[in-house]
Design a protein around this motif. Structure first.
Motif, short mmCIF file in Angstrom:
data_model
loop_
_atom_site.label_atom_id
_atom_site.label_comp_id
_atom_site.label_asym_id
_atom_site.label_seq_id
_atom_site.Cartn_x
_atom_site.Cartn_y
_atom_site.Cartn_z
N SER A 169 0.85 -1.18 0.00
CA SER A 169 0.00 0.00 0.00
C SER A 169 0.89 1.24 0.00
CB SER A 169 -0.90 0.00 1.24
OG SER A 169 -1.75 1.13 1.28
N ALA A 170 0.46 2.26 -0.73
CA ALA A 170 1.25 3.49 -0.80
C ALA A 170 1.37 4.14 0.58
CB ALA A 170 0.62 4.47 -1.79
N PHE A 171 0.29 4.05 1.35
CA PHE A 171 0.27 4.61 2.70
C PHE A 171 -0.56 3.70 3.58
CE2 PHE A 171 0.67 8.20 -0.23
CZ PHE A 171 1.79 8.84 0.27
N LEU A 172 -0.53 3.96 4.89
CA LEU A 172 -1.32 3.21 5.83
C LEU A 172 -2.31 4.14 6.53
CD1 LEU A 172 1.47 0.95 7.36
CD2 LEU A 172 -0.09 0.44 5.46
N HIS A 173 -3.34 3.56 7.11
CA HIS A 173 -4.41 4.35 7.72
C HIS A 173 -4.06 4.66 9.17
CE1 HIS A 173 -8.36 5.75 8.83
NE2 HIS A 173 -8.81 5.57 7.61
N GLY A 174 -4.15 5.95 9.52
CA GLY A 174 -3.77 6.38 10.86
C GLY A 174 -4.59 5.78 11.98
N ALA A 175 -5.76 5.24 11.68
CA ALA A 175 -6.61 4.66 12.73
C ALA A 175 -6.03 3.37 13.29
CB ALA A 175 -8.02 4.41 12.21
N ALA A 176 -5.17 2.69 12.50
CA ALA A 176 -4.64 1.40 12.94
C ALA A 176 -3.37 1.08 12.16
CB ALA A 176 -5.68 0.29 12.73
#
Length: 304
Positions: A169-176
């Motif tokens: 993934s280009a980025f990850l989700h800040g929630a987890a």
């Protein structure tokens, strides 16, 4: 197995969560972790200057949770960085306090990272708490170098098993975000100059620069209630989104692309946002956007 000893010497996972006036959500999150996780873990809650001392309230209910009270609101990054400094686990899991789990599937993220040493951080599948059959996150597409626009893969789609294969993934989700502790030493902690929004995206860039990969791992699932601390159309959000989008471009672009990105945000994206706010009578949002734009020029000098 789960241990209720907050001083456990070697927890496999350190779960770090920032609380800001979210006592009930934080308690629900902790309860879900205690009920469903079967491997060794510790929970660290950082109370980011809530109106009431939630750290003390949480400590009384969950004496095994490490609670830290910050007398100043340090934002998402600053709060998490306090927890990171106290973490003892092999892996660290930055988890929003408005989330919960319903099974032990987070163990699959650990197994995946154990088997793939080149992976520095992962995000599980995120689903909407109010609509548990709908996906919130199944990976991030790459940013456009100029417009800084991208999209979340799977957002709002009914979960029919279409995103069950792990992928970069280009980025990850800040929630987890689950990250190897060793990555912190190479990529650094979360950049706290953002305060709110874009800090996890910038951190992802630092992790990739340190030579690690980012992955979406659907073997684990977290349910997210969405943020309750900042309104979806608040002037606070407008200010930080405007300023931080420019700041992200400044820090993560170079040469002609940097010039084009800043120019696009200033001459196209910003005027469009202001005009839309004025048409809808949200003069506060227009003012916040202008303030965010002007504050960017101050902030970039401080972090250059």
């Amino acid at each position: 197995m789960y241990s209720n000893n907050p001083g456990i010497a070697d927890p496999l996972l350190s779960i770090i969560s920032v609380n800001y006036n979210g006592f009930d959500d934080t308690c629900e999150m902790i309860d879900s972790l205690k009920e469903h996780l079967t491997f060794s873990f510790e929970v660290i809650v950082v109370d980011n200057a809530s109106k009431v001392n939630d750290a003390e309230r949480i400590r009384q209910i969950y004496p095994w949770v490490k609670c830290i009270r910050s007398e100043k609101n340090l934002g998402f990054a600053g709060g998490n960085n306090i927890g990171i400094a106290e973490a003892k686990g092999k892996y660290l899991f930055l988890l929003n306090n408005d989330t919960f789990v319903t099974d032990n599937s987070l163990s699959n993220l650990i197994t995946f990272m154990d088997s793939n040493p080149q992976v520095g951080a992962v995000t599980p599948k995120l689903k909407f708490a109010l609509y548990p059959d709908e996906i919130q996150f199944a990976g991030y597409a790459s940013f456009s170098k100029i417009t800084l626009r991208n999209h979340i893969i799977g957002y709002g789609e009914k979960d029919e098993g279409q995103y069950e294969i792990p992928k970069r993934s280009a980025f990850l989700h800040g929630a987890a975000i689950m990250v190897r502790k060793e990555v912190i030493g190479k990529a650094g902690i979360l950049p706290d100059m953002y305060f709110l929004y874009y800090e996890e995206l910038d951190w992802c860039e630092r992790i990739k620069e340190a030579g690690y990969e980012l992955w979406y791992v659907p073997g684990g699932t977290v349910y997210h209630k969405e943020s309750k601390s900042v309104g979806s159309n608040s002037s606070l959000k407008m200010f930080y989104m405007t300023r931080n989008r420019l700041l992200f471009a400044w820090r993560n672009s170079s040469g002609f692309n940097r010039y084009l990105a800043i120019t696009y945000q200033t001459t196209i994206a910003l005027p469009k946002s202001i005009v839309k706010s004025l048409i809808t009578g949200r003069f506060d949002l227009a003012k916040a956007a202008l303030k965010g734009w002007s504050c960017f020029f101050v902030t970039k000098k401080q972090v250059s």
